[in-house]
Motif scaffolding. Sequence first.
Motif, PDB file in Angstrom:
ATOM      1  N   ALA A 143       0.830  -1.206   0.000  1.00 41.77           N
ATOM      2  CA  ALA A 143       0.000   0.000   0.000  1.00 41.77           C
ATOM      3  C   ALA A 143       0.864   1.256   0.000  1.00 41.77           C
ATOM      4  O   ALA A 143       0.581   2.213  -0.735  1.00 41.77           O
ATOM      5  N   ALA A 144       1.915   1.259   0.803  1.00 42.27           N
ATOM      6  CA  ALA A 144       2.813   2.419   0.850  1.00 42.27           C
ATOM      7  C   ALA A 144       3.480   2.623  -0.500  1.00 42.27           C
ATOM      8  O   ALA A 144       3.584   3.759  -0.994  1.00 42.27           O
ATOM      9  N   ARG A 145       3.925   1.550  -1.105  1.00 42.78           N
ATOM     10  CA  ARG A 145       4.567   1.657  -2.424  1.00 42.78           C
ATOM     11  C   ARG A 145       3.599   2.226  -3.453  1.00 42.78           C
ATOM     12  O   ARG A 145       3.974   3.045  -4.294  1.00 42.78           O
ATOM     13  N   HIS A 146       2.348   1.783  -3.394  1.00 44.19           N
ATOM     14  CA  HIS A 146       1.348   2.299  -4.331  1.00 44.19           C
ATOM     15  C   HIS A 146       1.106   3.791  -4.111  1.00 44.19           C
ATOM     16  O   HIS A 146       1.038   4.575  -5.071  1.00 44.19           O
ATOM     17  N   LEU A 147       1.006   4.196  -2.864  1.00 47.02           N
ATOM     18  CA  LEU A 147       0.684   5.588  -2.557  1.00 47.02           C
ATOM     19  C   LEU A 147       1.802   6.556  -2.926  1.00 47.02           C
ATOM     20  O   LEU A 147       1.535   7.682  -3.344  1.00 47.02           O
ATOM     21  N   ILE A 148       3.060   6.137  -2.784  1.00 45.27           N
ATOM     22  CA  ILE A 148       4.152   7.082  -3.045  1.00 45.27           C
ATOM     23  C   ILE A 148       4.296   7.411  -4.525  1.00 45.27           C
ATOM     24  O   ILE A 148       4.979   8.367  -4.876  1.00 45.27           O
ATOM     25  N   GLU A 197       5.660  14.085   1.849  1.00 48.27           N
ATOM     26  CA  GLU A 197       5.429  14.861   3.073  1.00 48.27           C
ATOM     27  C   GLU A 197       3.978  14.796   3.543  1.00 48.27           C
ATOM     28  O   GLU A 197       3.681  15.129   4.695  1.00 48.27           O
ATOM     29  N   THR A 198       3.056  14.377   2.666  1.00 50.16           N
ATOM     30  CA  THR A 198       1.648  14.273   3.066  1.00 50.16           C
ATOM     31  C   THR A 198       1.233  12.828   3.337  1.00 50.16           C
ATOM     32  O   THR A 198       0.088  12.574   3.706  1.00 50.16           O
ATOM     33  N   LEU A 199       2.152  11.894   3.171  1.00 50.53           N
ATOM     34  CA  LEU A 199       1.846  10.486   3.386  1.00 50.53           C
ATOM     35  C   LEU A 199       1.701  10.213   4.883  1.00 50.53           C
ATOM     36  O   LEU A 199       2.556  10.605   5.673  1.00 50.53           O
ATOM     37  N   THR A 200       0.634   9.542   5.249  1.00 53.34           N
ATOM     38  CA  THR A 200       0.381   9.268   6.664  1.00 53.34           C
ATOM     39  C   THR A 200       0.193   7.772   6.905  1.00 53.34           C
ATOM     40  O   THR A 200      -0.120   7.010   5.979  1.00 53.34           O
ATOM     41  N   ALA A 201       0.375   7.387   8.160  1.00 50.61           N
ATOM     42  CA  ALA A 201       0.177   5.989   8.533  1.00 50.61           C
ATOM     43  C   ALA A 201      -1.268   5.575   8.300  1.00 50.61           C
ATOM     44  O   ALA A 201      -1.539   4.461   7.835  1.00 50.61           O
ATOM     45  N   SER A 202      -2.209   6.457   8.612  1.00 53.82           N
ATOM     46  CA  SER A 202      -3.625   6.115   8.437  1.00 53.82           C
ATOM     47  C   SER A 202      -3.958   5.919   6.962  1.00 53.82           C
ATOM     48  O   SER A 202      -4.757   5.043   6.615  1.00 53.82           O
ATOM     49  N   ALA A 203      -3.341   6.736   6.082  1.00 56.04           N
ATOM     50  CA  ALA A 203      -3.593   6.594   4.647  1.00 56.04           C
ATOM     51  C   ALA A 203      -3.056   5.257   4.144  1.00 56.04           C
ATOM     52  O   ALA A 203      -3.702   4.584   3.322  1.00 56.04           O
ATOM     53  N   ILE A 204      -1.891   4.861   4.636  1.00 52.75           N
ATOM     54  CA  ILE A 204      -1.312   3.580   4.230  1.00 52.75           C
ATOM     55  C   ILE A 204      -2.187   2.435   4.715  1.00 52.75           C
ATOM     56  O   ILE A 204      -2.479   1.492   3.968  1.00 52.75           O
ATOM     57  N   HIS A 259      11.692   0.878  -9.797  1.00 50.59           N
ATOM     58  CA  HIS A 259      11.641   1.368  -8.416  1.00 50.59           C
ATOM     59  C   HIS A 259      11.764   2.892  -8.305  1.00 50.59           C
ATOM     60  O   HIS A 259      12.151   3.394  -7.253  1.00 50.59           O
ATOM     61  N   ARG A 260      11.410   3.616  -9.349  1.00 54.28           N
ATOM     62  CA  ARG A 260      11.707   5.048  -9.412  1.00 54.28           C
ATOM     63  C   ARG A 260      11.217   5.825  -8.183  1.00 54.28           C
ATOM     64  O   ARG A 260      11.955   6.612  -7.591  1.00 54.28           O
ATOM     65  N   ALA A 261       9.975   5.629  -7.802  1.00 58.14           N
ATOM     66  CA  ALA A 261       9.399   6.437  -6.719  1.00 58.14           C
ATOM     67  C   ALA A 261      10.166   6.266  -5.415  1.00 58.14           C
ATOM     68  O   ALA A 261      10.548   7.248  -4.770  1.00 58.14           O
ATOM     69  N   ILE A 262      10.416   5.025  -5.015  1.00 57.89           N
ATOM     70  CA  ILE A 262      11.076   4.814  -3.727  1.00 57.89           C
ATOM     71  C   ILE A 262      12.559   5.140  -3.804  1.00 57.89           C
ATOM     72  O   ILE A 262      13.145   5.637  -2.830  1.00 57.89           O
ATOM     73  N   LEU A 263      13.202   4.916  -4.954  1.00 55.87           N
ATOM     74  CA  LEU A 263      14.623   5.262  -5.059  1.00 55.87           C
ATOM     75  C   LEU A 263      14.829   6.764  -5.006  1.00 55.87           C
ATOM     76  O   LEU A 263      15.823   7.245  -4.446  1.00 55.87           O
ATOM     77  N   ASN A 264      13.908   7.523  -5.583  1.00 58.17           N
ATOM     78  CA  ASN A 264      14.006   8.986  -5.469  1.00 58.17           C
ATOM     79  C   ASN A 264      13.863   9.430  -4.018  1.00 58.17           C
ATOM     80  O   ASN A 264      14.573  10.328  -3.560  1.00 58.17           O
ATOM     81  N   ILE A 265      12.957   8.783  -3.285  1.00 61.04           N
ATOM     82  CA  ILE A 265      12.794   9.095  -1.865  1.00 61.04           C
ATOM     83  C   ILE A 265      14.058   8.705  -1.101  1.00 61.04           C
ATOM     84  O   ILE A 265      14.565   9.477  -0.273  1.00 61.04           O
TER      85      ILE A 265
END
Length: 212
Positions: free
Chosen positions: A25-30, A36-43, A110-116
């Motif tokens: 879920a976290a991978r999908h959301l990022i 900076e707006t990602l939250t535990a509840s959203a995940i 893995h672009r999104a997470i590697l950028n993070i």
Amino acid sequence: MRKTNQDGQAIGRKGAESRARLLVAARHLITATPTETLTASAIAREAGLASQTFYLYFKGVDEALLCLSRKASEDTGEIVAELDRPWDSGQLRHHAECVVSAFYRYWDRHRAILNIRNFRADGGQDSFVEVRNASAVPIVTKIAARIRAAHGETALSEREAMSRAIIIFSAIERMAARYAYLPGWRSFVDSEDLKRAEAEILTLLISPGRAI
């Protein structure tokens, strides 16, 4: 993967499944949500789990992102394999192209997470620096070995070879990370032009007798 949850209890099959769902879920959301707006509840909501379940397996969002970064950073096998396989001295350009293409495919996966990961590492967060280096150092070391072998140990010191390898690695990584975003340059070059240029520079570095 950690073997106990935040309460110190062993993670069984159901717990492992819940933890994996949260990471998916976290991978999908990022890919669509500013970090900076990602939250535990959203995940947790994306995973179809209760919010408190997230904190059973992660201290916070950063720990989840670190876990995703670690998994992505371990997926460099294709790049390493290209550097490890025997190279035909008459086909160095081809081998260089294979390395660059493998690098781009890795980033496309893995672009999104590697950028993070890289943003956090550049910001000085030690845990992300450690994960990034664990992924990069083996690749850089193998490139350096190829460079030094091409020119001879008496012509090039280990430090000089490593310096050149770090520069070419950083250039390829930067372009692989950002090639889809080239404001002001798209009328001149595209991603294939960049790949060819990077392969040509790498070929020069690993070609015996060429100026370096």
